[in-house]
Design a protein around this motif. Structure first.
Motif: not given
Ligand SMILES: [Fe+2]
Ligand code: FES
Length: 326
Positions: A166, A281, A161, A155
């Motif tokens: 975010h 996350d 991502h 991650n």
């Molecule tokens: Fe992250």
């Protein structure tokens, strides 16, 4: 029983921030094993958190004369783990030779405590920012995550991502495309990405949106980093991410945040911001299936932009790393 993972047992595993180990011994669970960490005049020490007499946790005891004293019957163990005093024994009786604590190598580095189960003096990877006087370093965490370490690491290495999960913080939902980049093997065995441009709404606090450049690095199965560089100022911000496997299903996450510029925030404000990002996350990682990171690259559907995580999966395969992988 300790979880077996040769690579980790032969390496330094992050235990806790150095500042958590003061006068009192503390217990840290590493790979499902309870470890006591304490400080003497000669530095930090680690034993299996178990008294051979009646199985008490030595971490409930005290440190006295550079020895660890069991809370139950007062047996006293020196830094080597030898029992040097048994209060119940008449004075003329020798201490049984089996009266020992199990000692592990332990050291303090980068503001953290590290444990090496096999006492085989491995080299800790080099994190140059920590010793560079141009950098300010802040230890962040720990945070418990109900996930296995490789999913957590991946991650952190996931560039795609940033603009989505975010969005508004580390990326912009109108700028989700990732330009092609390569992963590069380094002489010391680490792997670093090329610089990857990421468009951020306010990368330096001045309120001006622009591209910044991310470089991801893999040092160890559970030690990775990225550096974010501002091309106009050459300001650099690095996070070194470290994971301690607690047990089969949970992990403790630590970071070192390093800045070569004044980010205009206190240590606490800097940590609070990182917490906000991390809490975005955490539910993702805790709910990913399968929980074990698939090392077979055909099992999930990767994109070219996933090259960092593909490199990570290959790296784990090459190392024969099994913990939290499938
Ligand atoms: Fe992250
Ligand atoms: S259990 Fe530790 S001294 Fe008895």
């Amino acid at each position: 029983m300790r979880l077996t993972e040769k690579i980790l047992e032969n390496d330094w595993i992050v235990a806790c921030p150095a500042e958590e180990v003061q006068e009192e011994p503390i217990q840290v669970v590493i790979l499902n094993e309870r470890v006591v960490i304490f400080r003497t005049d000669n530095g930090v020490q680690a034993f299996k958190d178990l008294c051979i007499h009646r199985g008490a946790a030595l971490s409930l005891g005290t440190v006295k004369d550079n020895c660890l004293v069991c809370p139950y019957h007062g047996w006293k163990y020196d830094e080597t783990g030898d029992c040097v005093e048994i209060p119940q024994l008449p004075e003329d009786r020798a201490i049984p030779t089996k009266a020992k604590a199990i000692k592990y190598a332990c050291k303090e580095a980068y503001g953290l405590i590290w444990v090496n189960f096999n006492n085989n003096a491995p080299e800790l990877f080099d994190y140059p920012e920590y010793d560079d006087p141009n950098y300010r370093n802040i230890v962040w965490g720990g945070h418990v995550v109900d996930a296995k370490p490789p999913r957590i690491i991946e991650n952190f290495l996931d560039v795609g991502h940033l603009a989505v999960l975010h969005g508004g913080y580390l990326g912009d939902e109108e700028h989700t495309e990732i330009q092609p980049y390569k992963m590069n093997n380094q002489e010391d065995g680490s792997i670093f990405s090329d610089e990857i441009p990421i468009f951020q709404p306010d990368p330096d606090g001045s309120g001006v949106a622009k591209d910044v450049y991310y470089t991801y690095g893999i040092y160890r199965p559970l030690a990775v980093r990225f550096t974010k560089r501002d091309p106009d100022t050459d300001h650099k911000f690095t996070i070194l991410l470290l994971v301690r496997p607690i047990d089969e299903n949970s992990s403790m996450v630590y970071g070192i945040m390093s800045f070569n510029y004044d980010n205009q925030q206190t240590d606490q404000e800097t940590k609070d911001f990182q917490d906000i990002i991390f809490m975005q996350d955490k539910p993702i990682v805790e709910n990913q299936k399968p929980e074990d990171l698939p090392l077979d690259l055909q099992v999930e559907l990767s994109l070219i932009s996933d090259r960092v995580s593909i490199a990570y999966r290959r790296y784990l395969t090459d190392k024969g790393f099994t913990l939290g992988t499938a």
